[in-house]
Design an enzyme around this catalytic site. Structure first.
Site, PDB file in Angstrom:
ATOM      1  N   GLY A 217      10.136  -3.503  -7.649  1.00 35.01           N
ATOM      2  CA  GLY A 217      11.375  -4.231  -7.857  1.00 35.01           C
ATOM      3  C   GLY A 217      12.354  -4.036  -6.717  1.00 35.01           C
ATOM      4  N   SER A 218      13.621  -4.144  -7.044  1.00 32.89           N
ATOM      5  CA  SER A 218      14.645  -4.122  -5.996  1.00 32.89           C
ATOM      6  C   SER A 218      14.917  -2.700  -5.515  1.00 32.89           C
ATOM      7  CB  SER A 218      15.944  -4.711  -6.536  1.00 32.89           C
ATOM      8  OG  SER A 218      16.518  -3.836  -7.479  1.00 32.89           O
ATOM      9  N   GLU A 241       7.886   0.508  -5.266  1.00 38.00           N
ATOM     10  CA  GLU A 241       7.792  -0.442  -4.168  1.00 38.00           C
ATOM     11  C   GLU A 241       9.089  -1.225  -4.202  1.00 38.00           C
ATOM     12  OE1 GLU A 241       4.653  -3.477  -4.309  1.00 38.00           O
ATOM     13  OE2 GLU A 241       6.096  -4.567  -3.107  1.00 38.00           O
ATOM     14  N   CYS A 278       7.175  -9.715  -2.030  1.00 38.91           N
ATOM     15  CA  CYS A 278       7.603  -8.499  -1.323  1.00 38.91           C
ATOM     16  C   CYS A 278       7.144  -8.552   0.127  1.00 38.91           C
ATOM     17  CB  CYS A 278       7.081  -7.266  -2.027  1.00 38.91           C
ATOM     18  SG  CYS A 278       5.443  -7.447  -2.714  1.00 38.91           S
TER      19      CYS A 278
END
Lengths: 498, 498
Positions: A217-218, A241, A278
């Site tokens: 995610g962020s 990640e 991503c």
């Protein structure tokens, strides 16, 4: 009180289905205890039998492909073709871990004979990797299958022998619930659970029975949970990640050879899935002469609906702020439907000298179909800048035949900050393989040693144990005399099937 | 202003030699930058050449053995025989990493061929592990050679291709300085540095050029530095080996077979090096009938000087508090010289039911020659308690031939909380080998996946990089077609020398 987690159709902004109730702390606790109770039997199951369970999960998901894809398309607007492929990728991933388990070297069985004559003396040692315990997995927004409920983190953790509790992503609660129902119908009781809601996620990371966490995610959300995992009385491994700008360098001859073709491919990678990857190529280093072709391609490109309102707002405000900052010029903007949560592709431009001065600001990720093109006149200007980039999942070099040596130098400059180096290709599209590395230095991940894709992602959930002078009959089969499982092992330092 | 770091003779409490100046932040910065500057060349050196440098370091240390041992004995009082062996262990460790480098599989070279027909399609992938960058190493008090300046952390990090900056332990500043001089005289400039003083250590962990940290020491000190590493804008891997109680379980028949012999061996392990081992057996589970023999053996045992005044005070106050708490009975105390920083061995006793009620307090480590014996009447009482123990480096089971099955159950209860399981032996004495694991769950280490001893300790300092569709001529030798280095590799999933 919350009304639960509601899914929405990004194409319209309208609700899809009914809200899924948020999971209470009491239920989180029950699930974590159930995982702990299921752990001894699940981890003790022979690896080949766990492989069969993973295959069965894959088969069950494939059998429900149409229903799952339809549900996911309504909640994510990613489209039926992409989602069909993504589900296939997800089930192939489960099957790859079956192969990994059957091959057996992932446990790193190591046998040392005794040697009383060295300093210090060596007793008989038998080492292997064994699972950590129940794992918490935070699903991603942008891959409702492959990085979600039955995605790579779940598949690798189940493969290792760890029970899994997934925190569903709020962008696709219905898809998550249905996927979870299918997984839970196949695996033994307690081995798999799912929770919904932000508070349930926090409770999961703090729960004493959770022994490691995976997250996609962020950077902001990931950092908050990472800090929470580290602040426990007993910190646990947290594999996040997070954000990644994925620099792409195009050397002069490669750019000159086919400017329009290159620009079209670049924009194809940039706008794939509305830039919600991503590995989206958000940073391009190119000769100044390439800018017109790039601008034309972006201007001609269509955007689309992002996964949720917050991401749309964040993309808009982030790129608006960048345009207003004067640090880079907005040189092109594509089109987008007016309904729902749609956004337009955007291209910014900055010369490399100005980029170097504002590197931190200009390497902030704007999740979505936006890129900054950094122009150079002499490619020798690039290497000092590339080594200063923040950690990133991928780095790409485009080079003509005449530029290979230069490409090697660029790669060496990029290498310490990237996880994967791509030659004359595009970073989107992550193969699921033995040799894949999907990771990189902070902030692309919280731990540069690990990958969330590929065979070695299983290593995040296992830790070594060494048996010293242990009776053979009491050892796990992987470590017994005669190698009853026929797996690759290291015996007195030598790798082989022995 | 500080007068520097002063070494002392623990036998007398008197200063030894002159104080070593504390390292300023400016010099820490210079060393970190020098490491970063040296990194590209050191990491690019063929592994076999780095192996030769490690061998040369080992040879140089061996050549100075008498002087180093004499210096270390004056500063630590660990004695010439033990220190001579420890230095040999240290140089053998350097040579083991030479073997690891020459064997070559530590880079995990992985080659996947392309397959356009699977979902997702697979390009040509080449994966290997490469070094992270400059590493900070915090030396331990209790091993002035093997876990200090040229110890396991340094050896493994240098082997991996990382430059190293050591924070010396204040208990042996002179030994550290002299060891550092020898190491620095052999390795290329910038590849090795040393700093002294607590503030220099903090500066090291926070320095942007430091990419990972190794630490051996107390839970309190390690946690503080771990939190510092995680609080960086770019957190870095922190590998700390902290506190460990090392449970030993003796089953009834094993205890009954030879109570005095068992007690003598136990106390030998407990008091070795004045109990200053991370693998010191501080927690013994034994039948009640064994207590008299254990108490007699402890009462007859001699203590000795601890490494520094703080550790002596901490041992005294920790065990005094335990005695005063009433949670366990002080059943025996050994003798100790009256001069210097000497302490007496101490044995506490508590029945297993009372232990279970106060498990957290009774599993606090008292670094030094103290143990708690937890007595049972029926060994079935043990398993629920063992699985609740805090993470620990080792767990030991003593079992007679008739008790093997029971030993297996005890091991399964211990397994999730330990790094190494020992059968009918003692935890002190850690072999340096391929199969050694010297690690365990929190608080024994900060990361259960890693070891600070043995061949695989090199893995802490390396991270994967995958080369996608990369020209063969631009690849590292480990990944090239035809396997020019002849190392073990995984090709399309199959391990072998190919």
């Amino acid at each position: 009180m919350s009304g639960g987690v509601q899914g929405y159709d990004p194409r319209t902004g309208e609700p899809v289905g009914e809200a899924v109730p948020e999971t209470s702390d009491v239920v989180v606790d029950e699930l974590a205890r159930a995982g702990a109770a299921a752990f001894p039997a699940w981890s003790a199951l022979p690896a080949a039998e766990r492989a069969s369970v993973l295959d069965a999960v894959a088969d069950a998901l494939d059998a429900s492909s149409d229903a799952l894809v339809s549900l996911a398309d309504a909640e994510t607007a990613l489209g039926v073709p992409r989602l069909t492929t993504e589900l296939k990728r997800t089930t192939n991933q489960l099957r790859l871990f079956g192969e990994v388990l059957r091959e057996g070297s992932y446990v790193e069985a190591t046998l040392d004979s005794a040697n009383p004559d060295i300093v210090p003396p060596r007793p008989v040692l038998r080492r292997m990797l064994r699972p950590l315990g129940t794992v918490g997995v935070f699903a991603a927004s942008n891959f409702p299958f492959a990085f979600s409920v039955a995605g790579g983190d779940t598949a690798s953790a189940l493969a290792s022998g760890c029970p899994v509790i997934v925190k569903a992503h709020p962008s696709h609660p219905g898809t998550s619930r249905e996927t979870a129902r299918i997984v839970a119908s196949v695996v033994p009781a307690g081995v798999f659970g799912i929770v919904h809601g932000q508070e349930a996620g926090v409770a999961l990371v703090k729960h004493p029975a959770i022994k490691a966490v995976g997250f996609t995610g962020s950077t902001g959300g990931g950092r908050a949970l990472y800090d929470l995992a580290n602040a426990r009385p007993d910190p646990i491994p947290f594999y996040g990640e997070l954000g990644s700008v994925n620099p792409t360098v195009v050397l002069p001859d490669a750019a000159a050879a086919r400017p329009e073709g290159f620009a079209a491919e670049f924009v194809g990678s940039l706008t794939l899935g509305v830039g919600q990857f991503c590995t989206n190529p958000g940073l391009l280093f190119a000769p100044t002469s390439l800018v017109p072709a790039l601008a034309d391609a972006v201007a001609a490109a269509a955007g689309g609906p992002m996964l949720n309102e917050r991401m749309r707002d964040s993309y808009r405000s982030g790129t608006d702020d960048l345009a207003a900052s004067g640090l880079a010029d907005l040189v092109a903007e594509g089109t987008a439907p007016t309904e729902g949560w749609s956004v337009e592709p955007r291209l910014f431009h900055v010369p490399v000298a100005a980029f170097a001065e504002n590197l931190e600001k200009l390497t902030e990720e704007h999740f979505g179909p936006a890129a900054v093109v950094v122009t150079y006149t002499d490619p020798a200007e690039l290497e000092p800048v590339l080594s200063r980039l923040p950690g990133t999942l991928t780095g790409t070099v485009h080079a003509a035949e005449s530029e290979h040596e230069h490409a090697g130098r660029v790669a060496e400059a990029l290498r310490p900050v990237v996880g994967r180096l791509i030659f004359n290709g595009w970073p989107t599209g992550v193969a699921v393989a033995w040799g894949m590395h999907h990771g990189g230095p902070w902030p692309s991940t919280t731990n540069p040693l690990h990958t969330s894709v590929g065979a070695t992602s299983i290593r995040r959930w296992v830790a070594p144990v060494t048996y010293q002078s242990w009776p053979d009959a009491l050892l796990p089969a992987e470590l017994r005399e005669g190698n009853p499982l026929g797996i690759p092992r290291r015996v007195d330092g030598v790798l082989g099937v022995h």
